[in-house]
Design a protein around this motif. Sequence first.
Motif, PDB file in Angstrom:
ATOM      1  N   VAL A  40       0.966  -1.277   0.049  1.00 54.17           N
ATOM      2  CA  VAL A  40       0.140  -0.088  -0.093  1.00 54.17           C
ATOM      3  C   VAL A  40       0.787   1.213  -0.197  1.00 54.17           C
ATOM      4  O   VAL A  40       1.907   1.283   0.758  1.00 54.17           O
ATOM      5  CB  VAL A  40      -0.866  -0.036   1.175  1.00 54.17           C
ATOM      6  N   GLY A  41       0.661   2.280  -0.886  1.00 56.14           N
ATOM      7  CA  GLY A  41       1.050   3.362  -0.803  1.00 56.14           C
ATOM      8  C   GLY A  41       2.581   3.465  -1.062  1.00 56.14           C
ATOM      9  O   GLY A  41       3.142   2.938  -1.935  1.00 56.14           O
ATOM     10  N   ASP A  42       3.433   4.286   0.073  1.00 60.06           N
ATOM     11  CA  ASP A  42       4.764   4.167  -0.122  1.00 60.06           C
ATOM     12  C   ASP A  42       5.523   2.697   0.130  1.00 60.06           C
ATOM     13  O   ASP A  42       6.665   2.674  -0.291  1.00 60.06           O
ATOM     14  CB  ASP A  42       5.336   5.236   0.852  1.00 60.06           C
ATOM     15  N   GLU A  43       4.971   1.737   0.356  1.00 64.25           N
ATOM     16  CA  GLU A  43       5.292   0.542   0.569  1.00 64.25           C
ATOM     17  C   GLU A  43       5.860   0.144  -0.809  1.00 64.25           C
ATOM     18  O   GLU A  43       6.731  -0.743  -1.019  1.00 64.25           O
ATOM     19  CB  GLU A  43       4.407  -0.489   1.088  1.00 64.25           C
ATOM     20  N   ILE A  44       5.018   0.814  -1.884  1.00 59.80           N
ATOM     21  CA  ILE A  44       5.628   0.346  -3.384  1.00 59.80           C
ATOM     22  C   ILE A  44       6.647   1.277  -3.583  1.00 59.80           C
ATOM     23  O   ILE A  44       6.780   2.317  -3.404  1.00 59.80           O
ATOM     24  CB  ILE A  44       4.308   0.543  -4.207  1.00 59.80           C
ATOM     25  N   PRO A  45       7.818   0.616  -4.312  1.00 59.76           N
ATOM     26  CA  PRO A  45       8.834   1.268  -4.572  1.00 59.76           C
ATOM     27  C   PRO A  45       8.689   2.527  -5.487  1.00 59.76           C
ATOM     28  O   PRO A  45       7.617   2.416  -6.397  1.00 59.76           O
ATOM     29  CB  PRO A  45       9.696   0.358  -5.144  1.00 59.76           C
ATOM     30  N   LEU A  46       9.289   3.797  -5.201  1.00 59.38           N
ATOM     31  CA  LEU A  46       8.903   5.046  -6.163  1.00 59.38           C
ATOM     32  C   LEU A  46       9.063   4.489  -7.747  1.00 59.38           C
ATOM     33  O   LEU A  46       8.330   4.896  -8.402  1.00 59.38           O
ATOM     34  CB  LEU A  46       9.966   5.947  -5.669  1.00 59.38           C
ATOM     35  N   ALA A  47      10.216   3.840  -8.100  1.00 61.83           N
ATOM     36  CA  ALA A  47      10.303   3.711  -9.399  1.00 61.83           C
ATOM     37  C   ALA A  47       9.153   2.979  -9.910  1.00 61.83           C
ATOM     38  O   ALA A  47       8.681   2.995 -11.092  1.00 61.83           O
ATOM     39  CB  ALA A  47      11.584   3.004  -9.568  1.00 61.83           C
ATOM     40  N   ALA A  48       8.753   1.865  -9.323  1.00 59.24           N
ATOM     41  CA  ALA A  48       7.512   1.135  -9.702  1.00 59.24           C
ATOM     42  C   ALA A  48       6.235   1.721  -9.853  1.00 59.24           C
ATOM     43  O   ALA A  48       5.416   1.670 -10.815  1.00 59.24           O
ATOM     44  CB  ALA A  48       7.349  -0.130  -8.746  1.00 59.24           C
ATOM     45  N   ARG A  49       6.038   2.925  -8.902  1.00 61.71           N
ATOM     46  CA  ARG A  49       4.905   3.886  -8.843  1.00 61.71           C
ATOM     47  C   ARG A  49       4.861   4.719 -10.049  1.00 61.71           C
ATOM     48  O   ARG A  49       3.967   4.890 -10.739  1.00 61.71           O
ATOM     49  CB  ARG A  49       4.784   4.368  -7.648  1.00 61.71           C
ATOM     50  N   ILE A  50       6.044   5.096 -10.525  1.00 62.76           N
ATOM     51  CA  ILE A  50       6.223   5.828 -11.649  1.00 62.76           C
ATOM     52  C   ILE A  50       5.995   5.077 -12.964  1.00 62.76           C
ATOM     53  O   ILE A  50       5.300   5.675 -13.945  1.00 62.76           O
ATOM     54  CB  ILE A  50       7.573   6.627 -11.752  1.00 62.76           C
ATOM     55  N   VAL A  51       6.745   3.925 -13.077  1.00 62.59           N
ATOM     56  CA  VAL A  51       6.508   3.138 -14.505  1.00 62.59           C
ATOM     57  C   VAL A  51       5.098   2.655 -14.390  1.00 62.59           C
ATOM     58  O   VAL A  51       4.738   2.517 -15.341  1.00 62.59           O
ATOM     59  CB  VAL A  51       7.586   1.878 -14.027  1.00 62.59           C
TER      60      VAL A  51
END
Length: 410
Positions: free
Chosen positions: A336-347
């Motif tokens: 959930v949220g910031d648990e997801i790595p930033l790079a993955a959230r962007i891609v």
Amino acid sequence: MSSREQKLQTIIELEKVVNGIQDMDVLLERLLAEARGIVHADAGSIYVIENGNLRIKYAQNDTQLRKLSLGDKLPYVAFSVPITDKSIAGYAAISGNVINIKDCYNIPEGTSYSFNKSTDITTGYRTKSMLTLPLKIAGGVTLGVLQIINAQDENGNIVGFDDDAELYITHFAADASHALQHAYDTSNIIKSMQRMAQYRDPKETYPHVERVSSFSIEIYDRWAVNNHIPNQVQQKFRDTLKIAAKCHDFGKVGISDVILKKEGKLTPEERNIMMGHTCIGAMLFEDQNTELGKMSRDVALHHHAWFDGSEHGYPGTFDYTKYESGKPVPDFPRLVGDEIPLAARIVAVADVFDALSHRRCYKDPWPIEAAFQEIQNCAGSQFDPEVVLAFMQVKDRICAINAAIQNPDE
């Protein structure tokens, strides 16, 4: 130590910086910026040789940039020109010589090349002094052309590039050949892996991967400005992200053709098996503990996670190393949220936008505005709202990249 010796020492230090850059595009952009900084040039461009043409990769102009708001960039440019001795860049590529022009509007008679004033006319900018030289890798192979424009003195006046400036830039370009070779080799390895993925899944085309990678960099750059990320941190992250984004769906090589190439909607069981491509992709980078390896693993594993932790996202907290190819992915709690790595959230944003806005075997392309609206509609549920905000702030550049990198059948 003389000022010349100090400048050469600075160039040697810069060599250490550029040698740490892995992605070719990021390296070229950085080389242009650093070369301009060495000789206080106001503007410049960098070109690469592709299919007998010179294709512009980056254009920088401090005078024009100062007119923009913080975080904004100059318009994305994309064009190719034939390599001939009629253009300044073409002549440098063909001859292998450095070209030092004091005034582009008054080039001496008898030269084969001339200056194209069209960009100046369009932008209202006045190009005067110009230093152009080929960029070479091992074996003397010319990779592209570096062109820097309008040297400035300590008072900001436009002056010509003197002998020292020519020495510094020539020396810098020669030192950069090792970095260019390394990035060139890395690029070719990634391209080979992309072709492998494309052979298995026709949807994973080279243009798709390039667009997702380019979108991701634009989104991150704006996100970094919004979040006041230090420049040194930003430079390192964007270099790694540019490559990692290209690896997001490499795991599809481990999915059955029956599922991968099926036209139409997948059954629930087939979809659960398809989810396994995230685990397979992560396992490809399991033994790589470099920053690139870690980010590629994060992107491959989590680019389908939903920001709100919805069950629509996957694979969640499942230990991907336990995944068996061809089996459904077990149902585990989601990140959930910031648990997801930033790079993955962007891609995630870049990948879905590209899938929506281009034709797939199972659907027609969405209108570009509808694709943007869908991304906005999913902010806070499927996507990180801050990433979506950054995405919308660079909409013009996303559109330009989308238009410049097209699928062959579109």
